[in-house]
Design an enzyme around this catalytic site. Structure first.
Site, PDB file in Angstrom:
ATOM      1  CG  ASP A 169      -0.345  -0.132   2.466  1.00 51.86           C
ATOM      2  OD1 ASP A 169       0.980  -0.636   2.627  1.00 51.86           O
ATOM      3  OD2 ASP A 169      -1.170   0.086   3.711  1.00 51.86           O
ATOM      4  CG  ASP A 180      -1.882  -2.157 -15.254  1.00 49.49           C
ATOM      5  OD1 ASP A 180      -0.951  -2.597 -15.904  1.00 49.49           O
ATOM      6  OD2 ASP A 180      -3.001  -2.111 -15.502  1.00 49.49           O
TER       7      ASP A 180
END
Ligand code: IPM
Ligand code: MG
Length: 357
Positions: free
Chosen positions: A224, A252
């Site tokens: 995260d 991505d």
């Protein structure tokens, strides 16, 4: 001077269009450097479902395994979305990775100076970014069991398993350390060790292996936080090594730092033959309109020369030509800027070839 057998899987959507340009560049470099690249096409993805009923025909696996390297376009599209999970084009791609033993996926995210303004992130944050994401590709939650959907109605339950053996972690970590050694000697291992047992093992094994690489500065980051840091300060990263699903997501994200996913290449290595593909997908919305940016595929040809066939000078030549095209103000629609000249897919391939000589 060598003779190489290259298998090509054009696939679906813009896959065939960009493959044509990749092969064009490959043949040109062959001509210049005295190599022969014999290309043979195989079916995979949606087109394979249409023609043979399955996304990865046996003949494709055999042919690819008998070749020196694989150039892969893209697969998938709306037409095949209703296929059962195990027969989707994507299932064919996952099976291919497994069949080829391609456990290490290298995804560079490089911000080319000429395109620094194309990103949605502030130019001063991203200028100079050059990250290599090393993603584990044949394990983790993508392949772990048990998996499935069980039960009926309200009692249905869906589940997957994230599993890594110490051996799998060590071999991908080694690729991470070796990659860092060839670059700026900084490796960030990304996990979720504050919650997941599998990640704690990941962290332990990476830490143990770091003793063999005293020159590499190793850090660990929770996934995260890594997602946040990539946008906050991408230049802090050199090489990132991580598991399959975290790598899927972070690569991505990293790609968007560069402004266009149409620029990004990838290499999947570790097995008997390497597998090289652009990061972008099949882009059904622009298929057949000569709009596709072939530079990700041409970058994949560069990676094939470098990591697959170990032809480093040839790879450097392709890299120089690709950068020169950008310096000369040539663009496809996805990276178009004021004052530049817009080219279609095949014109862009030609432009790279002209700068190779
Ligand atoms: C990728 C893609 C694939 C993946 C899909 C198409 C199966 O997203 O290569 O990143 O999830 O690995
Ligand atoms: Mg992905």
């Amino acid at each position: 001077m060598g003779d190489y057998n290259i298998s090509v899987i054009p696939g679906d959507g813009i896959g065939p269009e960009v493959c044509t340009e990749g092969i064009k560049v490959l043949n040109k470099i062959g001509e210049i450097c005295g190599h022969t690249f014999s290309c043979t096409e195989y079916l995979a993805g949606g087109i394979a479902i249409d023609e043979t009923g399955v996304p990865l025909p046996e003949e494709t696996i055999k042919g690819v395994l008998a070749s020196d390297s694989l150039l892969f376009g893209a697969i998938g599209g709306p037409k095949w979305e209703d296929q059962p999970q195990h027969n989707k084009p994507e299932a064919g791609l996952l099976q291919l990775r497994k069949e080829l033993g391609a456990f290490a996926n290298l995804r560079p995210a490089i911000v080319f100076d000429e395109l620094a303004e194309a990103s949605t992130i502030k130019t001063e944050i991203i200028r100079g970014t050059d990250i290599m994401v090393v993603r584990e590709l044949t394990g983790g939650i993508y392949f772990g069991g048990p998996r499935g959907i069980e039960g009926e109605g309200e009692n249905r339950k869906g589940f997957n398993t994230m599993v890594y053996t110490a051996e799998e972690i060590e071999r991908i970590a080694r690729v991470g350390f070796d990659t860092a050694m060839a670059r700026n000697k900084k490796l960030c291992s990304v996990d979720k060790a504050n919650v997941l047992d599998v990640s704690q093992l990941w962290r332990d094994v990476v830490t143990e292996l770091s003793k063999e690489y005293p020159e590499v500065e190793l850090s660990h980051m929770y996934v995260d936080n890594a997602a946040m840091q990539l946008i906050r300060d991408p230049k802090q990263f050199d090489v990132i090594v991580t598991g399959n699903i975290f790598g899927d997501i972070l690569s991505d994200e990293a790609s968007q730092l560069t402004g266009s996913i149409g620029m990004l290449a990838s290499a999947s290595v570790g097995g008997p033959i390497g597998f090289f593909e652009p990061v972008h997908g099949s882009a059904p919305d622009i298929t057949g309109q000569a709009l596709a940016n072939p530079l990700a595929m041409i970058g994949s040809v560069e990676m094939m020369l470098r990591y697959g066939l170990k032809l480093h000078d040839e790879a450097d030549k392709v890299n120089n030509a690709l950068r020169q095209v950008l310096k000369d103000g040539l663009r496809t629609g996805d990276i178009m800027q004021d004052g530049c000249q817009q080219l279609n897919t095949s014109q862009m391939g030609d432009a790279v070839c002209e700068r190779l000589a």
